[in-house]
Each structure stands twice: as C-alpha cells, then as structure tokens.
Design a protein around this motif. Structure first.
Motif, PDB file in Angstrom:
ATOM      1  N   SER A  10      -3.706  -3.508  -6.939  1.00  0.00           N
ATOM      2  CA  SER A  10      -4.678  -2.918  -6.017  1.00  0.00           C
ATOM      3  C   SER A  10      -5.898  -3.809  -5.873  1.00  0.00           C
ATOM      4  N   ALA A  11      -6.390  -4.331  -6.999  1.00  0.00           N
ATOM      5  CA  ALA A  11      -7.560  -5.206  -6.924  1.00  0.00           C
ATOM      6  C   ALA A  11      -7.246  -6.437  -6.078  1.00  0.00           C
ATOM      7  N   ALA A  12      -6.050  -7.016  -6.303  1.00  0.00           N
ATOM      8  CA  ALA A  12      -5.657  -8.196  -5.528  1.00  0.00           C
ATOM      9  C   ALA A  12      -5.534  -7.843  -4.049  1.00  0.00           C
ATOM     10  N   ALA A  13      -4.958  -6.674  -3.767  1.00  0.00           N
ATOM     11  CA  ALA A  13      -4.803  -6.266  -2.366  1.00  0.00           C
ATOM     12  C   ALA A  13      -6.168  -6.120  -1.703  1.00  0.00           C
ATOM     13  N   VAL A  14      -7.114  -5.513  -2.428  1.00  0.00           N
ATOM     14  CA  VAL A  14      -8.452  -5.329  -1.854  1.00  0.00           C
ATOM     15  C   VAL A  14      -9.076  -6.690  -1.535  1.00  0.00           C
ATOM     16  N   LEU A  41      -5.804   9.536   8.925  1.00  0.00           N
ATOM     17  CA  LEU A  41      -4.504   9.001   8.523  1.00  0.00           C
ATOM     18  C   LEU A  41      -4.512   7.480   8.489  1.00  0.00           C
ATOM     19  N   THR A  42      -5.233   6.852   9.434  1.00  0.00           N
ATOM     20  CA  THR A  42      -5.265   5.389   9.482  1.00  0.00           C
ATOM     21  C   THR A  42      -6.028   4.817   8.301  1.00  0.00           C
ATOM     22  N   LEU A  43      -7.134   5.471   7.963  1.00  0.00           N
ATOM     23  CA  LEU A  43      -7.978   4.873   6.928  1.00  0.00           C
ATOM     24  C   LEU A  43      -7.549   5.255   5.512  1.00  0.00           C
ATOM     25  N   PHE A  44      -6.746   6.324   5.381  1.00  0.00           N
ATOM     26  CA  PHE A  44      -6.438   6.797   4.025  1.00  0.00           C
ATOM     27  C   PHE A  44      -5.754   5.745   3.135  1.00  0.00           C
ATOM     28  N   PRO A  45      -4.714   5.045   3.614  1.00  0.00           N
ATOM     29  CA  PRO A  45      -4.071   4.047   2.724  1.00  0.00           C
ATOM     30  C   PRO A  45      -5.060   3.002   2.222  1.00  0.00           C
ATOM     31  N   LEU A  46      -5.982   2.610   3.074  1.00  0.00           N
ATOM     32  CA  LEU A  46      -6.984   1.638   2.660  1.00  0.00           C
ATOM     33  C   LEU A  46      -7.892   2.244   1.585  1.00  0.00           C
ATOM     34  N   TYR A  47      -8.345   3.474   1.865  1.00  0.00           N
ATOM     35  CA  TYR A  47      -9.198   4.185   0.917  1.00  0.00           C
ATOM     36  C   TYR A  47      -8.496   4.278  -0.439  1.00  0.00           C
ATOM     37  N   TRP A  48      -7.217   4.612  -0.393  1.00  0.00           N
ATOM     38  CA  TRP A  48      -6.492   4.861  -1.633  1.00  0.00           C
ATOM     39  C   TRP A  48      -6.354   3.596  -2.471  1.00  0.00           C
ATOM     40  N   ILE A  49      -6.118   2.457  -1.827  1.00  0.00           N
ATOM     41  CA  ILE A  49      -5.961   1.220  -2.595  1.00  0.00           C
ATOM     42  C   ILE A  49      -7.310   0.811  -3.192  1.00  0.00           C
ATOM     43  N   VAL A  50      -8.395   1.052  -2.456  1.00  0.00           N
ATOM     44  CA  VAL A  50      -9.722   0.706  -2.982  1.00  0.00           C
ATOM     45  C   VAL A  50     -10.039   1.583  -4.196  1.00  0.00           C
ATOM     46  N   VAL A  51      -9.777   2.884  -4.052  1.00  0.00           N
ATOM     47  CA  VAL A  51     -10.033   3.810  -5.160  1.00  0.00           C
ATOM     48  C   VAL A  51      -9.233   3.398  -6.394  1.00  0.00           C
ATOM     49  N   THR A  52      -7.950   3.077  -6.176  1.00  0.00           N
ATOM     50  CA  THR A  52      -7.113   2.673  -7.308  1.00  0.00           C
ATOM     51  C   THR A  52      -7.660   1.414  -7.976  1.00  0.00           C
ATOM     52  N   ALA A  53      -8.125   0.475  -7.145  1.00  0.00           N
ATOM     53  CA  ALA A  53      -8.594  -0.798  -7.696  1.00  0.00           C
ATOM     54  C   ALA A  53      -9.769  -0.602  -8.632  1.00  0.00           C
ATOM     55  N   PHE A  54     -10.581   0.435  -8.374  1.00  0.00           N
ATOM     56  CA  PHE A  54     -11.777   0.624  -9.188  1.00  0.00           C
ATOM     57  C   PHE A  54     -11.572   1.591 -10.355  1.00  0.00           C
ATOM     58  N   LYS A  55     -10.341   2.114 -10.504  1.00  0.00           N
ATOM     59  CA  LYS A  55     -10.089   3.016 -11.633  1.00  0.00           C
ATOM     60  C   LYS A  55      -9.698   2.209 -12.869  1.00  0.00           C
ATOM     61  N   PRO A  56     -10.119   2.663 -14.049  1.00  0.00           N
ATOM     62  CA  PRO A  56      -9.585   2.038 -15.264  1.00  0.00           C
ATOM     63  C   PRO A  56      -8.089   2.379 -15.386  1.00  0.00           C
ATOM     64  N   LEU A  67       0.841  -1.202   0.000  1.00  0.00           N
ATOM     65  CA  LEU A  67       0.000   0.000   0.000  1.00  0.00           C
ATOM     66  C   LEU A  67       0.877   1.254   0.000  1.00  0.00           C
ATOM     67  N   PHE A  68       1.919   1.249   0.850  1.00  0.00           N
ATOM     68  CA  PHE A  68       2.777   2.436   0.939  1.00  0.00           C
ATOM     69  C   PHE A  68       3.699   2.554  -0.271  1.00  0.00           C
ATOM     70  N   ARG A  69       4.051   1.420  -0.858  1.00  0.00           N
ATOM     71  CA  ARG A  69       4.860   1.474  -2.072  1.00  0.00           C
ATOM     72  C   ARG A  69       4.113   2.231  -3.161  1.00  0.00           C
ATOM     73  N   TRP A  70       2.814   2.005  -3.230  1.00  0.00           N
ATOM     74  CA  TRP A  70       1.994   2.682  -4.225  1.00  0.00           C
ATOM     75  C   TRP A  70       1.833   4.159  -3.865  1.00  0.00           C
ATOM     76  N   MET A  71       1.616   4.452  -2.582  1.00  0.00           N
ATOM     77  CA  MET A  71       1.428   5.853  -2.195  1.00  0.00           C
ATOM     78  C   MET A  71       2.711   6.669  -2.371  1.00  0.00           C
ATOM     79  N   PHE A  72       3.864   6.014  -2.154  1.00  0.00           N
ATOM     80  CA  PHE A  72       5.144   6.711  -2.292  1.00  0.00           C
ATOM     81  C   PHE A  72       5.724   6.587  -3.697  1.00  0.00           C
ATOM     82  N   ASN A  73       4.935   6.089  -4.638  1.00  0.00           N
ATOM     83  CA  ASN A  73       5.394   5.958  -6.013  1.00  0.00           C
ATOM     84  C   ASN A  73       5.897   7.306  -6.532  1.00  0.00           C
ATOM     85  N   GLY A  74       7.053   7.269  -7.211  1.00  0.00           N
ATOM     86  CA  GLY A  74       7.690   8.512  -7.629  1.00  0.00           C
ATOM     87  C   GLY A  74       6.941   9.274  -8.708  1.00  0.00           C
ATOM     88  N   GLU A  75       6.184   8.551  -9.539  1.00  0.00           N
ATOM     89  CA  GLU A  75       5.515   9.223 -10.643  1.00  0.00           C
ATOM     90  C   GLU A  75       4.046   9.523 -10.349  1.00  0.00           C
TER      91      GLU A  75
END
Lengths: 325, 278
Positions: free
Chosen positions: B246-250, B23-38, A153-161
């Motif tokens: 991201s999809a796999a992580a979710v 701050l705790t929930l943001f990384p989770l939110y972000w991976i879910v959002v990414t998983a659903f983006k084309p 998760l953090f690898r993706w958030m800290f991605n350089g691009e």
C-alpha cells in the motif's frame, strides 16, 4: 531613438522567392522549392518513423515469422522451422479455449455496464453546476493510475480475509461469511469485471459528454416546440445525431478492453489456476515462460481479431468524415 | 439545452453524481488508509475505516528493507528522459502532419493509428531478442528507446490536433520575416501551444511511469528496476505484505495524480481529438 527605416524596408521589399521569375529560371526555382519541401517533411518525420519502425513494427513482423518456428529462450541458437506446430499446440490446449470464453465475458461484461453507467453520468453532467470542472477532474483520477496498480488496489479490497468488500457486504447483511473472492474461479471473474467497469466508466462519461455537447441546441428547441418529452428527444434527436461517434467510442473500447491484461495481471495474475486468464494475459504468461514461438502464434490470433475490429473502427471514422462533408 | 429540472430530477442527479464520486475515490482512500496503518491493525477485525494509530513504518520499511529509493529514481529518470524526447520528436511529426499534404501522409497516420490498437506487449519475445542483438538488455537506455517508440504515435496525434487549432498565418508571417521553418516552429508556435505541449509531456510521462510489461521483460537486475517492476516483484510471492504494498502504491500514484490534475483539461481534449477524430 532607433530609426524605423529598416522595418519599413523589409516590409516593402518583396522576398526574392516571391518575384515571378521567367522561363527556365522559374522551373528551376519550383523544382528547388519542392525539393526543399520534401526534405523538410522527411527530416521532421524521420525520428518518429525510425523509432516506431525499429521498436514497434520490426518486432511485430519478426514475431509473425517466429510463430512458425521452434523459438524458445532456452534454446535460442536452434530455431527450427516447425510449420503450424505452435498453432496446433495452442488449439489442443484446454486452457486456451477457457481463455477465449473468458475474453468474451471480459469484453462484453465490462463494456455494457461501462457504457450504460457512462451514458447516464454524461447525461447528468450536461447540466452546468458550480463544481462541474472539479467533479470531472476528480472522477478522472483512475486514469492517472496504471491498470496494473488498479488491479492491486482491487486485489486488496477483494482480499478473502481482510478485504473491505467482504466487510461492507457483511455489515449490510448481504452475506453472512466472508467470500474467498479471488480464490474461487466462479467469483474471481465477476470481481475482475467489477474492477474493470469501475475503471472504464469515466472514459465513456467524458467521451459521451463531449459528443452530447456537439448536438446543436436548435434541434432540441424544435423538438420542444413539437411538444416532445425529454425521453423521446433523447431517443429520436440526441442518439441519432451522435450515433457514429458512439459507434467509434464503443469500437475503440472493445479494442482497448480486449488489450487490457494489466488489470487482471495485478489483480489475479490469471489465477486461480489460470481460470481468469484472458487471451492477452495468457500470451504474456507464455512469453514469460520463455516459449516465444507459442506466444507469437497466440499473438497472431490476437492480431487477426484486432485487425477486424480496427478495420471496423477505421471504416466508421471514414464514414463520419464523409457525413461531415 | 437547459430545461427546467423538477425537484425529484435534481435530487436524483445530485445523488447519482455523489454516489459515483464516492465509488471512484473509495479505492484510493482505502489504499492510503492501509498505507498509514501499523501492520498489526491491517490484519485485524473489525476493520478500521479511519486508522486509530497513524504509522509511517510501512513507508520507512520500503526504503530500509527494499531499495525503493533506487526504483523511484530509476522510474523518474526513465520517464522524464523518454517523455522529453518523445515530446520533441512528436512536435516535429505532429507539425508536419498538421500542416503538409504529401503522398505518404495517409500511410503515416494509419501506421500510427494501428499501433494504438495493437498493444506493445504483443511482441515481447521478439523485442527482447532485438534488444539482445543491440546489446540493450537490462539497460535503462534501451528501455528509454522502447518507451519513445511506444509513446510517439499518440503524442503525435494529440499534438497534431493542437497545431490544427493554431492558424497557419502565424508562422507564415514569421517565415516571410525571414525566420526558418524550424525557427518559426520553436519560436512562434511552441510558445502559443505551451499548455498543450505540457499536457502531452505529462501524458507521456505518466504512460512511461506506469508501464509494466516492457520493463519487466527488459530490465533484469534489481539496480535497474522501475517502480512497477518492483511492485510486480512484491506480488509474485504468495504472501503479499499489504502494508509495504500500500505504501508503495501510494508513492507511485501520488505524483501522477498531481500531474494529471493540472493537465486533465488538455488531456481530455487530446483524447477526444485522438480517439474520435482519427
């Protein structure tokens, strides 16, 4: 209607084992009893002890011997005794010394912020509020996730691009151009520590909260009668009372952070160029390269450090048990 | 002690707790959002904090291009079977440690505590060789055995704590009424302790579901891989496909989060007991 007689009979009839027998009969019974008791203990413990012995302790001890042999997956039949050669290779390896520095940075750099933020959260969580239970369950969520996935998760958030961290920092004007967080050794180490702090705060918050709740109210009432301020009460009443528990929590965390290659493994894999390896990730990498002898030698060094901390931990447990008596 | 709180104190407290929650929930939110983006939206500036188009293509790709279904089933079987066996075994050992005084008791507790401080991955090489000897390399059964051993100590310590909360009188009464010890354990104690046992099962399940280093070392063929092993495979290439990742992580996180949410109270109890009581 069923007759209640049997139940009454059962209650009044003293079981044979409770009737005090006489002479040799008593000795025989007692021996029989203790034999059956020992048998029960052994039978109930056997599966647990057997699994842990075979799959945890046996590999660990054979690893200790493996450290003194030339033991490679590519030449498994030919394991010659090499004395201290594996240790010499490690000590001569520049990257090993780099990992030692990184390990200290990783442990101290993660532990201190985790403790401070965790302590503050625990103090704020002491006051009851309506959704406190829900709040605790929510901030507990990182624990359901493996350290490896947290790293991803953090690898993706800290991605350089396309990383969100760069985006947010640029939006707030803290940086002008995106930073190559995980590609630059000077930035990668702080980045993995930030991730680890994030992961570990909850543990401290929950453990310290439990400790705070063990402080009896009377102590505060007495302090309040004496006109003590909150800050002084915290320093002179609360902290001394939970001091041993705090020591235990900190020691346990030191051990766990030291043993926590998972996050780094997911976030940087030790890279760039091995610059974010700590001792345990380095050991896993050497194992994956198939050099079991060298990995075992490194394992022994890790074990020695762990044993020191573990004995501190066990001593602290004992001290607290005695203090409670 | 609950004292009166100043207005400023209250605002600080709420702001701090709120900030940490975000701050705790943001990384989770972000991976879910990414998983659903084309895919095209994942790699495009400005970053979208809420997807303009929702897409299931990342999830679909996992099952069509990668054998993610197989990995999920493998993980599910391995974690369920291991956790079930561990829970039964540590019910027995936890019971004995909670209820009996005997000579080796201290040694057994110490041996279990030590495994909590020495990670399972310290002896990956020797373990691999042991599994070669036993003919259990690249065998899901072999991994189950290793996971059982990995989970027993903590599970035992946790269940021991729950046993100590139940008065002995309960099973003594049953045994005087002619119940055997094992009968008393399963018919009298287990029903009383159900929430704690479920929590122990969940904790064990999640530990096995999440485990990486042992499965990476011991499972070699694609058909046997677990989810973390597969995720690790997604990384080793230089170009990570963040949509699939991201999809796999979710899909990996959601089941364990749901389970933890139900059991978190008891898991916290077990952890505080396990970590602090010793």
């Amino acid at each position: 209607m069923p007759s209640p007689a049997p139940a009454i009979e059962r209650r009044t009839a003293v079981p044979a084992s409770l009737v005090p027998p006489s002479g040799g009969e008593a000795t025989r019974r007692r021996r029989e009893f203790s034999r059956r008791r020992a048998l029960t203990i052994a039978a109930f413990l056997a599966p647990a002890v057997a699994f842990v012995t075979l799959f945890t302790y046996y590999p660990m001890f054979s690893g200790v011997f493996g450290a003194f042999r030339n033991w490679s997956i590519y030449n498994i039949e030919n394991q010659s005794w090499v004395g201290l050669a594996n240790f010499e290779t490690i000590l001569a390896d520049g990257l090993f010394w780099k990992t030692i520095g990184n390990t200290v940075l990783w442990v101290v750099g993660s532990l201190v912020p985790q403790f401070v933020i965790g302590f503050a959260l625990a103090l704020w969580l002491r006051r009851r509020f309506r959704f406190r239970g829900v709040y605790q369950a929510l901030i507990f969520f990182p624990w359901a996730v493996s350290g490896f996935l947290i790293g991803i998760l953090f690898r993706w958030m800290f991605n350089g691009e396309f990383g969100v961290v760069n985006d947010l920092l640029m939006k707030t004007g803290l940086i002008d151009t995106p930073l190559p967080w995980l590609a630059d050794p000077a930035l990668a180490m702080p980045a993995i520590i930030v991730a680890n702090v994030w992961y570990g705060v909850t543990f401290f918050a929950i453990m310290i909260l439990a400790a705070l709740q063990s402080v009896p109210d009377e102590l505060y009432e007495a302090a309040a009668l004496d006109g003590t301020t909150k800050a002084r009460a915290l320093w002179h009443v609360t902290i001394p009372y939970i001091r041993t528990t705090l020591t235990l929590i900190v020691l346990l965390r030191v051990i766990w952070i030291f043993n926590f290659p998972d996050l780094i493994f997911g976030m940087t894999g030790g890279g760039p160029a091995g610059q974010t390896h700590i001792v345990t990730t380095y050991m896993i990498e050497i194992t994956q390269q198939g050099d079991y002898g060298r990995a075992s030698a490194l394992g022994i060094l890790v074990l020695v450090v762990l044993m020191v901390f573990a004995s501190f931990y066990l001593l602290a447990t004992r001290e607290r048990k005695e203090a409670r008596r | 002690m609950i004292t009166l709180e100043s207005r400023a104190g209250r605002i600080t407290r709420i702001a701090a707790l709120g900030l940490w929650l975000v701050l705790t929930l943001f990384p989770l939110y972000w991976i879910v959002v990414t998983a659903f983006k084309p895919t095209s939206d994942i790699y495009r500036f400005p970053l979208e904090y809420w997807p303009s188009t929702f897409s299931m293509e990342n999830f679909a790709g996992l099952f069509s291009r990668a054998n993610f279904g197989t990995y999920l089933v493998n993980s599910l079987i391995i974690a369920t079977v291991s956790a079930a066996i561990v829970t039964v075994i540590s019910l027995l050992s936890g019971y004995i440690i909670a209820r009996f005084e005997f000579r080796a008791r201290g040694a057994v507790i110490l041996a279990f505590l030590v495994t909590q401080m020495i990670p399972a991955f310290i002896a990956l090489g020797p373990l691999y060789q042991l599994m070669v000897t036993l003919g259990l390399v690249n065998d899901r059964t072999g991994l189950v055995f290793v996971y059982i051993a990995m989970c027993i100590p903590f599970s035992t310590i946790m269940l021991r704590g729950f046993f100590e909360n139940v008065p002995d009188a309960l099973e003594e009464a049953a045994m005087i009424d002619g119940c055997s010890r094992i009968g008393a354990l399963f018919r009298i104690l287990v029903p009383v302790m159900t929430p704690g046992i479920v929590a122990a099962f969940i904790f064990n399940f999640v530990s096995c579901w999440n485990e990486l280093f042992l499965s990476v070392t011991l499972l070699t063929s694609d058909a046997n891989k677990t989810v973390p092993t597969a995720l690790n495979g997604f990384i080793t290439s230089y170009n990570i496909d963040w949509g699939s990742m991201s999809a796999a992580a979710v899909l990996t996180i959601v089941p364990t989060m749901v389970m933890f949410a139900f059991a978190s109270k008891y898991i916290v109890q077990g952890l505080t007991a396990g970590a602090v009581k010793g």
